[in-house]
Scaffold this active site. Sequence first.
Site, PDB file in Angstrom:
ATOM      1  N   HIS A   1       0.841  -1.206   0.000  1.00 17.14           N
ATOM      2  CA  HIS A   1       0.000   0.000   0.000  1.00 17.14           C
ATOM      3  C   HIS A   1       0.872   1.252   0.000  1.00 17.14           C
ATOM      4  CE1 HIS A   1      -3.167  -2.681   2.118  1.00 17.14           C
ATOM      5  NE2 HIS A   1      -3.668  -2.396   0.938  1.00 17.14           N
TER       6      HIS A   1
ATOM      7  N   LYS B   1     -15.279  -6.962   5.648  1.00 14.85           N
ATOM      8  CA  LYS B   1     -14.258  -7.688   6.413  1.00 14.85           C
ATOM      9  C   LYS B   1     -14.396  -7.457   7.910  1.00 14.85           C
ATOM     10  CE  LYS B   1     -10.957  -7.302   2.671  1.00 14.85           C
ATOM     11  NZ  LYS B   1      -9.732  -6.679   2.175  1.00 14.85           N
TER      12      LYS B   1
ATOM     13  N   ARG C   1      -2.131  -6.407  -8.162  1.00 15.65           N
ATOM     14  CA  ARG C   1      -0.854  -7.061  -7.914  1.00 15.65           C
ATOM     15  C   ARG C   1      -0.651  -8.276  -8.788  1.00 15.65           C
ATOM     16  NH1 ARG C   1      -2.074  -8.422  -2.211  1.00 15.65           N
ATOM     17  NH2 ARG C   1      -4.041  -8.652  -3.310  1.00 15.65           N
TER      18      ARG C   1
ATOM     19  N   SER D   1      -2.811  -7.958   3.609  1.00 14.88           N
ATOM     20  CA  SER D   1      -3.063  -7.609   5.002  1.00 14.88           C
ATOM     21  C   SER D   1      -3.404  -8.852   5.817  1.00 14.88           C
ATOM     22  CB  SER D   1      -4.202  -6.590   5.096  1.00 14.88           C
ATOM     23  OG  SER D   1      -3.878  -5.450   4.355  1.00 14.88           O
TER      24      SER D   1
HETATM   25  N1  COA Z   1      -0.155  -3.951  -1.583  1.00  8.65           N
HETATM   26  C1  COA Z   1      -0.426  -4.876  -0.686  1.00  8.65           C
HETATM   27  N2  COA Z   1      -1.625  -5.422  -0.518  1.00  8.65           N
HETATM   28  C2  COA Z   1      -2.594  -4.976  -1.317  1.00  8.65           C
HETATM   29  C3  COA Z   1      -2.391  -4.000  -2.282  1.00  8.65           C
HETATM   30  C4  COA Z   1      -1.103  -3.473  -2.396  1.00  8.65           C
HETATM   31  N3  COA Z   1      -0.789  -2.531  -3.273  1.00  8.65           N
HETATM   32  N4  COA Z   1      -3.539  -3.782  -2.912  1.00  8.65           N
HETATM   33  C5  COA Z   1      -4.430  -4.612  -2.337  1.00  8.65           C
HETATM   34  N5  COA Z   1      -3.853  -5.333  -1.382  1.00  8.65           N
HETATM   35  C6  COA Z   1      -4.433  -6.396  -0.565  1.00  8.65           C
HETATM   36  C7  COA Z   1      -4.705  -5.944   0.814  1.00  8.65           C
HETATM   37  O1  COA Z   1      -3.638  -6.254   1.643  1.00  8.65           O
HETATM   38  C8  COA Z   1      -5.972  -6.675   1.159  1.00  8.65           C
HETATM   39  O2  COA Z   1      -5.668  -7.966   1.609  1.00  8.65           O
HETATM   40  P1  COA Z   1      -6.692  -8.811   2.519  1.00  8.65           P
HETATM   41  O3  COA Z   1      -7.890  -9.086   1.682  1.00  8.65           O
HETATM   42  O4  COA Z   1      -5.881  -9.997   2.823  1.00  8.65           O
HETATM   43  O5  COA Z   1      -7.042  -8.001   3.737  1.00  8.65           O
HETATM   44  C9  COA Z   1      -6.682  -6.764  -0.171  1.00  8.65           C
HETATM   45  O6  COA Z   1      -5.658  -6.760  -1.146  1.00  8.65           O
HETATM   46  C10 COA Z   1      -7.529  -5.574  -0.450  1.00  8.65           C
HETATM   47  O7  COA Z   1      -7.588  -4.726   0.668  1.00  8.65           O
HETATM   48  P2  COA Z   1      -7.526  -3.178   0.610  1.00  8.65           P
HETATM   49  O8  COA Z   1      -6.421  -2.727  -0.299  1.00  8.65           O
HETATM   50  O9  COA Z   1      -7.459  -2.684   2.003  1.00  8.65           O
HETATM   51  O10 COA Z   1      -8.877  -2.807  -0.062  1.00  8.65           O
HETATM   52  P3  COA Z   1     -10.299  -3.480   0.091  1.00  8.65           P
HETATM   53  O11 COA Z   1     -10.513  -4.402  -1.049  1.00  8.65           O
HETATM   54  O12 COA Z   1     -10.494  -4.009   1.459  1.00  8.65           O
HETATM   55  O13 COA Z   1     -11.211  -2.190  -0.111  1.00  8.65           O
HETATM   56  C11 COA Z   1     -13.262  -1.006  -0.364  1.00  8.65           C
HETATM   57  C12 COA Z   1     -12.552  -2.348  -0.391  1.00  8.65           C
HETATM   58  C13 COA Z   1     -13.082  -0.303   0.944  1.00  8.65           C
HETATM   59  C14 COA Z   1     -12.727  -0.133  -1.486  1.00  8.65           C
HETATM   60  C15 COA Z   1     -14.758  -1.347  -0.609  1.00  8.65           C
HETATM   61  O14 COA Z   1     -15.174  -2.302   0.361  1.00  8.65           O
HETATM   62  C16 COA Z   1     -15.621  -0.120  -0.498  1.00  8.65           C
HETATM   63  O15 COA Z   1     -15.639   0.691  -1.414  1.00  8.65           O
HETATM   64  N6  COA Z   1     -16.346   0.016   0.635  1.00  8.65           N
HETATM   65  C17 COA Z   1     -17.237   1.138   0.855  1.00  8.65           C
HETATM   66  C18 COA Z   1     -18.688   0.735   0.603  1.00  8.65           C
HETATM   67  C19 COA Z   1     -18.977   0.647  -0.887  1.00  8.65           C
HETATM   68  O16 COA Z   1     -18.963   1.627  -1.604  1.00  8.65           O
HETATM   69  N7  COA Z   1     -19.284  -0.578  -1.324  1.00  8.65           N
HETATM   70  C20 COA Z   1     -19.669  -0.836  -2.689  1.00  8.65           C
HETATM   71  C21 COA Z   1     -18.489  -1.150  -3.511  1.00  8.65           C
HETATM   72  S1  COA Z   1     -19.050  -1.751  -5.097  1.00  8.65           S
END
Ligand code: COA
Length: 172
Positions: A17, A41, A92, A130
């Site tokens: 990140h 989550k 990724r 994560s």
């Molecule tokens: N480096 C390391 N890890 C990464 C990464 C990077 N560059 N990019 C993604 N990841 C990993 C994360 O570690 C995480 O791993 P995990 O699943 O093991 O925890 C996963 O990929 C993605 O996590 P993160 O990057 O924190 O994003 P997310 O997918 O959890 O985010 C939201 C999702 C918050 C964007 C989405 O739930 C959201 O928009 N929520 C708001 C409500 C909404 O609008 N919902 C409708 C959406 S259609």
Amino acid sequence: MKKALYPGTFDPLTLGHVDLIERSSGIFDGLILAIAVDTPKKTLFSVDERVSMAREVVAELSLKNVEVCSFKGLLIDFAQKRGTSLLIRGLRAYSDFEYEFQLALTNRKMAPDVETLFMMPKEVHSYVTSSMVREISRLGGDPAEFVPGPVLRALRRRFRAAGHGVRGRHAR
Ligand code: COA
């Protein structure tokens, strides 16, 4: 270049990140790191903890054009409220694609003017997640290679309090 928004759960923020934050803050005038309250989550850290860790990381890196905040509700509504239509997401590996594809297209369906831009982190961070970091820490391993200092310290406090030590050369 305008302001972009990098949303996520960031539970916790990893070096992958951080790599994307540094890259995108170098491209755009401003970057909003938006930490979601509403996520499917079950998180280890509260949203306030995730925000405070991310703020520490950004301050340590002296990234003056990065703002860290949390948001409730739909991402597209928050983006609109903050006056940006550009979302950054990390891609990724091929395994990320399907989920990211769904997320980007659903957001676009709801808000056609919102654009999702995908960026690739450095290869060394391409396998970090994560969940892996949480798992390593929970089982007493050393996640120092995967997370920035403030996150490592928070993991250490959290798991020491729970009776599990986070081991490793950075653990004190
Ligand atoms: N480096 C390391 N890890 C990464 C990464 C990077 N560059 N990019 C993604 N990841 C990993 C994360 O570690 C995480 O791993 P995990 O699943 O093991 O925890 C996963 O990929 C993605 O996590 P993160 O990057 O924190 O994003 P997310 O997918 O959890 O985010 C939201 C999702 C918050 C964007 C989405 O739930 C959201 O928009 N929520 C708001 C409500 C909404 O609008 N919902 C409708 C959406 S259609």
